[in-house]
Design an enzyme around this catalytic site. Structure first.
Site, PDB file in Angstrom:
ATOM      1  N   SER A 144       0.853  -1.185   0.000  1.00 35.58           N
ATOM      2  CA  SER A 144       0.000   0.000   0.000  1.00 35.58           C
ATOM      3  C   SER A 144       0.883   1.226   0.000  1.00 35.58           C
ATOM      4  CB  SER A 144      -0.891   0.001   1.244  1.00 35.58           C
ATOM      5  OG  SER A 144      -1.516   1.258   1.450  1.00 35.58           O
ATOM      6  N   TYR A 157      -2.365  -0.394  10.450  1.00 32.02           N
ATOM      7  CA  TYR A 157      -2.452  -0.798   9.047  1.00 32.02           C
ATOM      8  C   TYR A 157      -1.146  -0.490   8.317  1.00 32.02           C
ATOM      9  CZ  TYR A 157      -3.801  -0.849   4.127  1.00 32.02           C
ATOM     10  OH  TYR A 157      -3.848  -1.097   2.778  1.00 32.02           O
TER      11      TYR A 157
END
Length: 247
Positions: A144, A157
């Site tokens: 990501s 995250y």
């Protein structure tokens, strides 16, 4: 189906029931590869595989829990039975229940660690011995933009995605025969944000997603890395919406 300038590859895709995983399956099967799709929602996988087969593609599916090492190994073994030895693993499965640390959502922290980190490691463990024995292979890990930038509500995250980046680069350095690629998407139209339980994080993500890319943009990046000659190792690709590249 397209005609490849090289032999069709056997490719595993996790998290293939929606979003980036589904788009990548469509892209790679469309190019002529033999693809095994894995996810927990087998009803969606079955529908997708039937569609791909109708279009002349070579695809199959199997239920997969990436947090279970034995299940990941069984998934890999099934691919070998159906299509042959695995050439490429696309570790795409991930979860993103964002929240501020003081919300103390420890169950969600553990879920992200289990899926985003352990799931990637279990996938590597399932395919790496065979790839090294054959002297070739490719592991593509979907991280990501959160592997490069930490944002409020994203501490855990982002930590898991930093870990994916580190694991992939470690693999790259350790192996001279297995290619290792990190794909780091910016905001993309997926179901990841649908499971955010924290209202502040959910509202912020809804605003952020107004400039989201289509999932096929990431699928094209994965296909680019996969289609390179065996002596070319694409280490990392970051893909962001044009409107968000200034941040």
């Amino acid at each position: 189906m397209s005609t490849l300038p090289y032999p069709s590859k056997v490719i595993l895709i996790t998290g293939a029931s929606s979003g980036i995983g589904e788009a990548t399956a469509r892209r790679l099967v469309g190019l002529g590869h033999r693809v095994l799709l894995g996810a927990r929602r087998t009803d969606r996988l079955q529908k997708l595989v039937e569609e791909l087969r109708t279009q002349g593609g070579q695809a199959d599916y199997r239920a997969l829990d990436v947090t279970d090492a034995a299940d990941f190994q069984a998934f890999t073994d099934y691919a070998a039975q159906v299509f042959g030895p695995v050439d490429v693993l696309v570790n795409n499965a991930g979860v993103m229940p964002l929240s501020p640390l003081n919300a103390l959502k420890t169950n969600e922290w553990n879920q992200m660690i289990d899926v985003n980190i352990r799931g990637v490691l279990y996938g590597i463990a399932a395919v790496l011995p065979g790839m090294e024995a054959r002297g070739r292979g490719h592991i593509v890990n979907v991280a990501s933009i959160g592997a490069h930038v930490v944002v409020p509500t994203g501490a855990v995250y982002c930590a898991t995605k930093y870990a994916v980046w580190a694991i992939t680069d470690g693999l790259r350095q350790e192996s001279n025969v297995v290619r290792a690629t990190t794909i780091s998407p910016g905001v993309v139209e997926t179901e990841l944000a649908d499971h955010i339980s924290d209202p502040v994080a959910r509202d912020a993500m809804a605003e952020y997603r107004r400039i989201a890319l289509k999932a096929d943009a990431i699928a094209r990046a994965i296909a680019y890395a996969v289609e390179q000659p065996e002596d070319v190792d694409v280490n990392e690709i970051i893909v962001r919406p044009l409107a968000g590249t200034g941040g």
